[in-house]
Design a protein around this motif. Structure first.
Motif, PDB file in Angstrom:
ATOM      1  N   LEU A 159      39.640  42.146  38.906  1.00  0.00           N
ATOM      2  CA  LEU A 159      38.960  43.044  38.100  1.00  0.00           C
ATOM      3  C   LEU A 159      38.633  42.263  36.481  1.00  0.00           C
ATOM      4  O   LEU A 159      37.534  42.458  36.216  1.00  0.00           O
ATOM      5  CB  LEU A 159      40.030  44.181  37.326  1.00  0.00           C
ATOM      6  CG  LEU A 159      39.864  45.476  38.545  1.00  0.00           C
ATOM      7  CD1 LEU A 159      41.208  46.380  38.212  1.00  0.00           C
ATOM      8  CD2 LEU A 159      38.746  46.101  38.734  1.00  0.00           C
ATOM      9  N   ALA A 160      39.531  41.431  36.157  1.00  0.00           N
ATOM     10  CA  ALA A 160      39.304  40.499  35.048  1.00  0.00           C
ATOM     11  C   ALA A 160      38.075  39.619  35.247  1.00  0.00           C
ATOM     12  O   ALA A 160      37.173  39.488  34.529  1.00  0.00           O
ATOM     13  CB  ALA A 160      40.313  39.904  34.518  1.00  0.00           C
ATOM     14  N   ASN A 161      37.876  39.227  36.674  1.00  0.00           N
ATOM     15  CA  ASN A 161      37.047  38.295  36.999  1.00  0.00           C
ATOM     16  C   ASN A 161      35.624  38.909  37.096  1.00  0.00           C
ATOM     17  O   ASN A 161      34.476  38.206  36.968  1.00  0.00           O
ATOM     18  CB  ASN A 161      37.221  37.592  38.318  1.00  0.00           C
ATOM     19  CG  ASN A 161      36.459  36.500  38.651  1.00  0.00           C
ATOM     20  OD1 ASN A 161      36.462  35.505  37.820  1.00  0.00           O
ATOM     21  ND2 ASN A 161      35.640  36.716  39.665  1.00  0.00           N
ATOM     22  N   LEU A 162      35.562  40.358  37.220  1.00  0.00           N
ATOM     23  CA  LEU A 162      34.196  41.015  37.113  1.00  0.00           C
ATOM     24  C   LEU A 162      33.482  40.853  35.703  1.00  0.00           C
ATOM     25  O   LEU A 162      32.252  40.746  35.748  1.00  0.00           O
ATOM     26  CB  LEU A 162      34.199  42.398  37.224  1.00  0.00           C
ATOM     27  CG  LEU A 162      34.819  42.911  38.659  1.00  0.00           C
ATOM     28  CD1 LEU A 162      34.921  44.443  38.594  1.00  0.00           C
ATOM     29  CD2 LEU A 162      33.774  42.565  39.961  1.00  0.00           C
ATOM     30  N   ASP A 163      34.289  40.578  34.536  1.00  0.00           N
ATOM     31  CA  ASP A 163      33.584  40.286  33.356  1.00  0.00           C
ATOM     32  C   ASP A 163      33.331  38.875  33.144  1.00  0.00           C
ATOM     33  O   ASP A 163      32.202  38.467  32.610  1.00  0.00           O
ATOM     34  CB  ASP A 163      34.607  41.022  32.257  1.00  0.00           C
ATOM     35  CG  ASP A 163      34.550  42.603  32.502  1.00  0.00           C
ATOM     36  OD1 ASP A 163      33.527  43.137  32.766  1.00  0.00           O
ATOM     37  OD2 ASP A 163      35.684  42.922  32.096  1.00  0.00           O
ATOM     38  N   THR A 164      34.175  37.960  33.445  1.00  0.00           N
ATOM     39  CA  THR A 164      34.384  36.518  32.996  1.00  0.00           C
ATOM     40  C   THR A 164      33.318  35.721  34.162  1.00  0.00           C
ATOM     41  O   THR A 164      32.555  34.745  33.899  1.00  0.00           O
ATOM     42  CB  THR A 164      35.602  35.871  33.071  1.00  0.00           C
ATOM     43  OG1 THR A 164      36.170  35.968  34.284  1.00  0.00           O
ATOM     44  CG2 THR A 164      36.332  36.894  32.249  1.00  0.00           C
TER      45      THR A 164
END
Length: 282
Positions: A159-164
């Motif tokens: 989920l965090a990687n969706l943004d970064t």
């Protein structure tokens, strides 16, 4: 010992004190095959049966999630695995599930070294090599599991990687499952893929004799999917099994900044709150 060993090599090592052979066959839900029955009917001499589907956390509702260190230690000791063992993992499955067994052994630090039998039991049998039947009872081993969490990714990481978009996501499922055209084999699961991920079906990694592609032929699979070898990678699939094939393939090409999303689509696709994409990769 390389991460792939040939059938010729294994035939020459059979019976050596430090060699341990493990059958990691697994079949997708709904497949009318029984891995244990097939093992009891015919397996490579000296092999033990890993029972990969049950080598998971029984208290986790998600299918096939990694077991505790104690669970892994107990299973490996039952299989006769020692700290100094050279472990060879093979399968007799269209999912090529030996890669998951190999990855788990490595993840928990089991044995002196771990490798996949290239071509598996299919190639072994095609070459007329010996088998034996029955369910062996090996002498208890002394292997102790040590877990390396940095090599595993969680839903929260994804989920965090969706943004970064710091890490690339490679999905090993079939193209039809990735695009959402084909329904998932597990009931109640959404179709599609994690947004931003790319697709390299695990079946494309194998030649007609069941051996794994290597060298430029292997590299081309990743390049054709848009893989950037200068950036870290997360591999994913349906339940963390075929994702290990992509991880092994990348390691064969010298790329080691690769992790595996253990929950994979079995977790992501069942969660109504996670975003899903359909169609071809972006």
């Amino acid at each position: 010992m390389n991460i792939l060993v040939s059938t010729d090599w294994l035939a020459g090592e059979l019976g050596k004190d430090d060699i341990r052979i493990v059958d990691a066959s697994l079949f997708l839900p709904g497949t009318p095959r029984d891995a244990q029955a097939e093992f009891e009917s015919a397996h490579i001499p000296g092999a033990a049966f890993l029972d990969l589907p049950t080598l998971a956390d029984p208290d986790d509702p998600r299918p096939g999630m990694l077991p505790t260190k104690d669970f892994m230690t107990e299973r490996c000791q039952q299989l006769g695995l020692d700290a100094e063992s050279r472990i060879i993992v093979y399968d007799n499955s269209p999912t090529h599930s030996a890669a998951r067994g190999w990855w788990m052994m490595r993840l928990y630090g089991i044995g002196k070294s771990v490798a996949i039998l290239d071509g598996g039991l299919i190639k072994w049998l095609a070459e007329g090599r010996p088998t034996e039947s029955g369910m062996p009872s090996p002498k208890r081993g002394n292997a102790v599991a040590r877990y390396t969490p940095a090599q595993v990714r969680t839903k929260e990481d994804l989920l965090a990687n969706l943004d970064t978009r710091a890490e690339q996501i490679l999905d090993a499922r079939s193209a039809a499952r990735f695009s959402g055209e084909e329904q998932e084999p597990r009931p109640g699961m959404a179709s599609g893929h994690i947004p931003g991920s790319r697709n390299i079906p695990s079946a494309s990694f194998y030649r007609a004799d069941n051996s794994m592609k290597q060298g430029e032929e292997l590299r081309r699979l990743f390049l054709d999917a848009g893989t950037d070898f200068s950036r870290p990678i997360i591999t994913s699939c349906g339940s963390g099994v075929t994702a290990a094939i992509l991880l092994a393939g990348l390691e064969l090409l010298g790329k080691t900044d690769v992790t595996l999303y253990d929950g994979s689509w079995s977790e992501w696709g069942l969660d109504p709150a996670t975003p899903k994409a359909t169609g071809a990769a972006e």
